[in-house]
Write a protein that holds these residues in place. Structure first.
Motif, PDB file in Angstrom:
ATOM      1  N   ILE A  38      32.064  17.159  42.165  1.00 29.25           N
ATOM      2  CA  ILE A  38      31.481  18.428  41.724  1.00 29.25           C
ATOM      3  C   ILE A  38      30.512  18.155  40.578  1.00 29.25           C
ATOM      4  N   GLU A  39      29.378  18.801  40.618  1.00 25.03           N
ATOM      5  CA  GLU A  39      28.353  18.653  39.582  1.00 25.03           C
ATOM      6  C   GLU A  39      28.142  19.997  38.895  1.00 25.03           C
ATOM      7  N   THR A  40      27.823  19.953  37.600  1.00 22.94           N
ATOM      8  CA  THR A  40      27.526  21.147  36.816  1.00 22.94           C
ATOM      9  C   THR A  40      26.064  21.114  36.395  1.00 22.94           C
ATOM     10  N   GLU A  41      25.424  22.258  36.498  1.00 25.93           N
ATOM     11  CA  GLU A  41      24.012  22.352  36.119  1.00 25.93           C
ATOM     12  C   GLU A  41      23.824  23.443  35.068  1.00 25.93           C
ATOM     13  N   LEU A  98      27.652  25.485  39.583  1.00 28.42           N
ATOM     14  CA  LEU A  98      28.492  24.402  40.100  1.00 28.42           C
ATOM     15  C   LEU A  98      28.033  24.049  41.499  1.00 28.42           C
ATOM     16  N   HIS A  99      27.950  22.762  41.769  1.00 26.93           N
ATOM     17  CA  HIS A  99      27.630  22.264  43.101  1.00 26.93           C
ATOM     18  C   HIS A  99      28.862  21.528  43.620  1.00 26.93           C
ATOM     19  N   ARG A 117      39.911  36.057  39.677  1.00 27.46           N
ATOM     20  CA  ARG A 117      41.007  35.090  39.514  1.00 27.46           C
ATOM     21  C   ARG A 117      40.586  33.671  39.859  1.00 27.46           C
ATOM     22  N   ASP A 118      39.965  33.503  40.988  1.00 23.89           N
ATOM     23  CA  ASP A 118      39.485  32.185  41.394  1.00 23.89           C
ATOM     24  C   ASP A 118      38.307  32.365  42.334  1.00 23.89           C
ATOM     25  N   LEU A 119      37.493  31.321  42.407  1.00 25.90           N
ATOM     26  CA  LEU A 119      36.285  31.383  43.233  1.00 25.90           C
ATOM     27  C   LEU A 119      36.247  30.187  44.165  1.00 25.90           C
ATOM     28  N   PRO A 120      36.185  30.420  45.467  1.00 24.03           N
ATOM     29  CA  PRO A 120      36.062  29.295  46.397  1.00 24.03           C
ATOM     30  C   PRO A 120      34.758  28.536  46.151  1.00 24.03           C
ATOM     31  N   LEU A 121      34.857  27.215  46.151  1.00 20.66           N
ATOM     32  CA  LEU A 121      33.687  26.346  46.054  1.00 20.66           C
ATOM     33  C   LEU A 121      33.679  25.480  47.302  1.00 20.66           C
ATOM     34  N   PRO A 122      32.886  25.862  48.301  1.00 20.93           N
ATOM     35  CA  PRO A 122      32.857  25.096  49.548  1.00 20.93           C
ATOM     36  C   PRO A 122      32.345  23.676  49.318  1.00 20.93           C
ATOM     37  N   THR A 171      27.574  26.047  46.490  1.00 23.41           N
ATOM     38  CA  THR A 171      27.136  26.357  45.125  1.00 23.41           C
ATOM     39  C   THR A 171      27.766  27.654  44.649  1.00 23.41           C
ATOM     40  N   ILE A 172      28.196  27.662  43.391  1.00 24.70           N
ATOM     41  CA  ILE A 172      28.604  28.882  42.687  1.00 24.70           C
ATOM     42  C   ILE A 172      27.676  29.003  41.495  1.00 24.70           C
ATOM     43  N   ARG A 173      27.047  30.161  41.337  1.00 19.08           N
ATOM     44  CA  ARG A 173      26.105  30.363  40.232  1.00 19.08           C
ATOM     45  C   ARG A 173      26.622  31.486  39.329  1.00 19.08           C
TER      46      ARG A 173
END
Length: 145
Positions: free
Chosen positions: A23-26, A46-47, A84-89, A93-95
């Motif tokens: 996982i990478e953070t930008e 997040l990538h 509560r939580d966020l799926p990160l496939p 990407t989650i922005r």
């Protein structure tokens, strides 16, 4: 010799197309509150890595409590709802950006000023953690590039 060079160049070009295994953070950043004692906010992208996971929390070392929230318009009014939580496939990407997903940061160190850094700790569903520095901008400042 030229054949070896052609193969090596081709391999290097292909590695540039591969997606990261981790996982990478930008661009993590915090917006300081306009009024002392009010919550600050936090943003990042997040990538996802090779496997899907979920982001379950983000903490800030210079704050008492941090919550993930989603801004939305309901009946013409802007509201927020805790997440509560966020799926990160995998490779997704989650922005977290103004007007959408964001961190609500409660009890931020009042000594924190524009240009200071705080440490964000991202916790994922599998128990793994990742730490990144986030830089503070003033309440009325534009988002950093």
């Amino acid at each position: 010799m030229q054949r070896w060079w052609t193969i090596a160049t081709g391999c290097l070009m292909l590695t540039g197309c591969l997606k990261p295994a981790t996982i990478e953070t930008e661009n993590p950043w915090l917006r300081l509150p306009a009024v002392t004692g009010r919550p600050a906010s936090g943003y990042f992208t997040l990538h996802g890595g090779a496997a899907p996971t979920s982001l379950v929390s983000v903490s800030v070392d210079r704050a008492i409590r941090t919550e993930m929230h989603r801004s939305m318009t309901t009946g013409g009014a802007m509201t927020m709802q805790p997440v509560r939580d966020l799926p990160l496939p995998a490779h997704g990407t989650i922005r977290f950006a103004p007007g959408g997903l964001h961190l609500m940061i409660f009890g931020l160190d009042p000594a924190m000023k524009k240009g200071d850094a705080a440490l964000l700790t991202f916790t994922f569903a599998d128990g793994s953690r990742m730490e990144r520095k986030a830089w503070a901008v003033g309440a009325a400042d534009p988002a950093p590039d």
